[in-house]
Design a protein around this motif. Sequence first.
Motif, PDB file in Angstrom:
ATOM      1  N   ILE A  14       8.147 -31.935 -21.072  1.00  0.00           N
ATOM      2  CA  ILE A  14       8.381 -32.079 -19.637  1.00  0.00           C
ATOM      3  C   ILE A  14       9.125 -30.849 -19.137  1.00  0.00           C
ATOM      4  CG2 ILE A  14       8.420 -34.607 -19.621  1.00  0.00           C
ATOM      5  CD1 ILE A  14      11.451 -34.490 -19.712  1.00  0.00           C
ATOM      6  N   THR A  15       8.898 -30.503 -17.879  1.00  0.00           N
ATOM      7  CA  THR A  15       9.607 -29.390 -17.253  1.00  0.00           C
ATOM      8  C   THR A  15      10.577 -29.951 -16.229  1.00  0.00           C
ATOM      9  OG1 THR A  15       7.731 -27.892 -17.538  1.00  0.00           O
ATOM     10  CG2 THR A  15       9.384 -27.275 -15.896  1.00  0.00           C
ATOM     11  N   LEU A  45      12.080 -36.423 -11.891  1.00  0.00           N
ATOM     12  CA  LEU A  45      10.949 -35.954 -12.683  1.00  0.00           C
ATOM     13  C   LEU A  45       9.621 -36.351 -12.041  1.00  0.00           C
ATOM     14  CD1 LEU A  45      10.003 -34.614 -15.338  1.00  0.00           C
ATOM     15  CD2 LEU A  45      10.051 -36.899 -16.379  1.00  0.00           C
ATOM     16  N   SER A  59      12.635 -26.745 -20.012  1.00  0.00           N
ATOM     17  CA  SER A  59      11.727 -27.702 -20.636  1.00  0.00           C
ATOM     18  C   SER A  59      12.455 -28.560 -21.655  1.00  0.00           C
ATOM     19  CB  SER A  59      10.570 -26.963 -21.328  1.00  0.00           C
ATOM     20  OG  SER A  59       9.822 -26.225 -20.384  1.00  0.00           O
ATOM     21  N   ARG A  98      14.771 -23.889 -13.900  1.00  0.00           N
ATOM     22  CA  ARG A  98      13.823 -24.804 -14.528  1.00  0.00           C
ATOM     23  C   ARG A  98      13.969 -24.686 -16.041  1.00  0.00           C
ATOM     24  NH1 ARG A  98       8.867 -25.671 -11.326  1.00  0.00           N
ATOM     25  NH2 ARG A  98       7.739 -25.666 -13.303  1.00  0.00           N
ATOM     26  N   GLU A 123       3.615 -33.971 -12.138  1.00  0.00           N
ATOM     27  CA  GLU A 123       3.106 -32.613 -12.274  1.00  0.00           C
ATOM     28  C   GLU A 123       3.905 -31.801 -13.293  1.00  0.00           C
ATOM     29  OE1 GLU A 123       5.397 -30.402  -8.582  1.00  0.00           O
ATOM     30  OE2 GLU A 123       3.705 -31.713  -8.128  1.00  0.00           O
ATOM     31  N   SER A 124       5.106 -32.304 -13.654  1.00  0.00           N
ATOM     32  CA  SER A 124       5.964 -31.618 -14.626  1.00  0.00           C
ATOM     33  C   SER A 124       5.863 -32.215 -16.026  1.00  0.00           C
ATOM     34  CB  SER A 124       7.423 -31.656 -14.154  1.00  0.00           C
ATOM     35  OG  SER A 124       7.570 -31.027 -12.905  1.00  0.00           O
ATOM     36  N   ALA A 132      12.357 -29.524 -13.189  1.00  0.00           N
ATOM     37  CA  ALA A 132      12.269 -28.628 -12.033  1.00  0.00           C
ATOM     38  C   ALA A 132      13.026 -29.154 -10.826  1.00  0.00           C
ATOM     39  CB  ALA A 132      10.806 -28.408 -11.667  1.00  0.00           C
TER      40      ALA A 132
END
Length: 205
Positions: A149-150, A137, A175, A173, A140-141, A152
């Motif tokens: 939170i994303t 993690l 969330s 991706r 930027e996410s 990715a």
Amino acid sequence: MSENGRSTYPGILDHWIYPALGELKQPEITPAEISTLLLSMQAAGKAQSTCIKAYTVLKSLFKMAYLADLTDRNPMDKVERPKPRKDEIKKPAEAESWTAGELKYILARLEHEPLKWRPHISLVIDTGLRRGEACGLKWESVDLDAGKITIAGNLCYTPAKGVYLDTPKNGKRHSAGGRGAPAAAQAGTGRKWIVPFCFQSSGQS
């Protein structure tokens, strides 16, 4: 093919497939010989997942040979996908998640642990993230205002490549939100723009 697959499949070829079938020409290999190989792997205690990888490698090899007209048949058409041994079959009642009581105990004990562990464990408990997804993690996410939170990335490891960032396990991706999402901010308060990852190695978290 994933990096993990590239790391695993050569070992399966070297330790199992070549010793059993390497001396035979492709058109000579029968479904019975392949089935015997897969059964021998299970008899040696190899997990179903490992046997399935061997099955997948062989299926791909014979499919390529058949499509290239190097053989007039594909013996894998008559080979069953490996099934789990009896000792690998889990009973329906066997849960793979913590009970409410266990979670309560873990969260209570977590209050006495160093700060670097609290947001990490809270995040995993609250969102159900995989270990690699939590470790991968990045700041930027993280949307602190929205409490989301994303996911990715997925932090992975292979002996050949070491630690590397890959895509999430499902390849997409997604969330997550809840109590654990804003808790991730505790790991790097005041350092949001200094380190890329929310959870760094010892001395950096």
